[in-house]
Design a protein around this motif. Structure first.
Motif, PDB file in Angstrom:
ATOM      1  N   THR A 199       4.999   9.151   2.556  1.00 56.93           N
ATOM      2  CA  THR A 199       4.599   7.925   3.251  1.00 56.93           C
ATOM      3  C   THR A 199       5.803   6.947   3.175  1.00 56.93           C
ATOM      4  O   THR A 199       5.731   5.779   3.835  1.00 56.93           O
ATOM      5  N   PHE A 200       7.169   7.066   2.184  1.00 60.76           N
ATOM      6  CA  PHE A 200       7.917   6.423   2.072  1.00 60.76           C
ATOM      7  C   PHE A 200       9.218   7.349   1.634  1.00 60.76           C
ATOM      8  O   PHE A 200       9.124   8.091   0.758  1.00 60.76           O
ATOM      9  N   THR A 217       0.729  -1.292   0.162  1.00 66.78           N
ATOM     10  CA  THR A 217       0.033   0.005   0.021  1.00 66.78           C
ATOM     11  C   THR A 217       1.028   1.138   0.120  1.00 66.78           C
ATOM     12  O   THR A 217       2.108   1.203   0.191  1.00 66.78           O
ATOM     13  N   PRO A 218       0.453   2.391  -0.223  1.00 65.02           N
ATOM     14  CA  PRO A 218       1.294   3.858  -0.284  1.00 65.02           C
ATOM     15  C   PRO A 218       1.601   3.859   1.123  1.00 65.02           C
ATOM     16  O   PRO A 218       2.833   4.590   1.281  1.00 65.02           O
ATOM     17  N   SER A 219       1.196   3.379   2.123  1.00 64.09           N
ATOM     18  CA  SER A 219       1.469   3.379   3.435  1.00 64.09           C
ATOM     19  C   SER A 219       2.486   2.191   3.999  1.00 64.09           C
ATOM     20  O   SER A 219       3.090   2.158   5.163  1.00 64.09           O
ATOM     21  N   ASN A 220       3.038   1.307   2.765  1.00 65.49           N
ATOM     22  CA  ASN A 220       4.002   0.684   2.820  1.00 65.49           C
ATOM     23  C   ASN A 220       3.853  -0.470   3.630  1.00 65.49           C
ATOM     24  O   ASN A 220       4.469  -1.424   4.405  1.00 65.49           O
ATOM     25  N   GLU A 221       2.411  -1.222   3.630  1.00 64.11           N
ATOM     26  CA  GLU A 221       1.807  -2.316   4.196  1.00 64.11           C
ATOM     27  C   GLU A 221       1.762  -3.235   3.213  1.00 64.11           C
ATOM     28  O   GLU A 221       1.269  -3.011   2.255  1.00 64.11           O
ATOM     29  N   GLU A 279       4.925  10.337  -2.129  1.00 71.19           N
ATOM     30  CA  GLU A 279       4.263  11.282  -1.371  1.00 71.19           C
ATOM     31  C   GLU A 279       2.615  11.014  -1.709  1.00 71.19           C
ATOM     32  O   GLU A 279       2.215  10.827  -2.938  1.00 71.19           O
ATOM     33  N   SER A 284      11.061   7.872  -3.067  1.00 72.24           N
ATOM     34  CA  SER A 284      10.098   8.373  -2.070  1.00 72.24           C
ATOM     35  C   SER A 284       8.586   8.386  -2.646  1.00 72.24           C
ATOM     36  O   SER A 284       8.558   8.095  -4.008  1.00 72.24           O
ATOM     37  N   ASP A 320       1.445  13.804   2.080  1.00 72.16           N
ATOM     38  CA  ASP A 320       2.304  13.300   3.052  1.00 72.16           C
ATOM     39  C   ASP A 320       3.133  12.305   2.533  1.00 72.16           C
ATOM     40  O   ASP A 320       2.859  11.508   1.801  1.00 72.16           O
TER      41      ASP A 320
END
Length: 96
Positions: free
Chosen positions: A92-93, A31-35, A86, A84, A90
Motif C-alpha cells: 500500500t506504500f 491509514t494503511p492506504s495512506n489516507e 504491505e 514500504s 498488497d
C-alpha cells in the motif's frame, strides 16, 4: 505504534532542557492506504524524518523511553521512517 505522515515542522527556541536539541515535526495519522485523518499533532523526531515521509509514531510512556528520559514532557515520538507497507499481501506504500 501508529502510522502517520509528516506534514510540517514546529520550531521552539524555548523549551525544557531535557528536550533541547530535539527536532519537532507536525504529523497526521494515516491509514494503511495512506489516507490522512484526525487532527495534526507534534511529535519529537529521533530518526531524522522529513516532510512528506510516512513514519511510525510511539506514544505515551514509550515515547519518553525512546528519548531516553522518562521525565521528558513528550507524548509522541517518531521512531521509524517507513520504506514500504504491505497489508493483506498488497503493498500500500513504497518510498520512492
Amino acid at each position: 505504534m501508529q502510522i502517520a505522515r509528516v506534514i510540517g515542522s514546529a520550531v521552539s527556541t524555548i523549551k525544557p532542557d531535557n528536550i533541547r536539541g530535539t527536532k519537532l515535526l507536525v504529523v497526521r495519522a494515516a491509514t494503511p492506504s495512506n489516507e490522512l485523518y484526525g487532527d495534526p499533532y507534534v511529535a519529537a523526531d529521533i530518526v531524522g524524518a522529513g516532510s512528506g515521509e510516512l513514519v511510525l509514531i510511539s506514544g505515551g510512556s514509550s515515547a519518553r523511553r525512546a528519548l531516553g528520559d522518562d521525565s521528558a514532557p513528550v507524548d509522541a515520538v517518531i521512531m521509524a521512517i517507513l520504506d514500504s507497507l504491505e497489508v493483506d499481501g498488497d503493498v500500500t506504500f513504497r518510498k520512492h
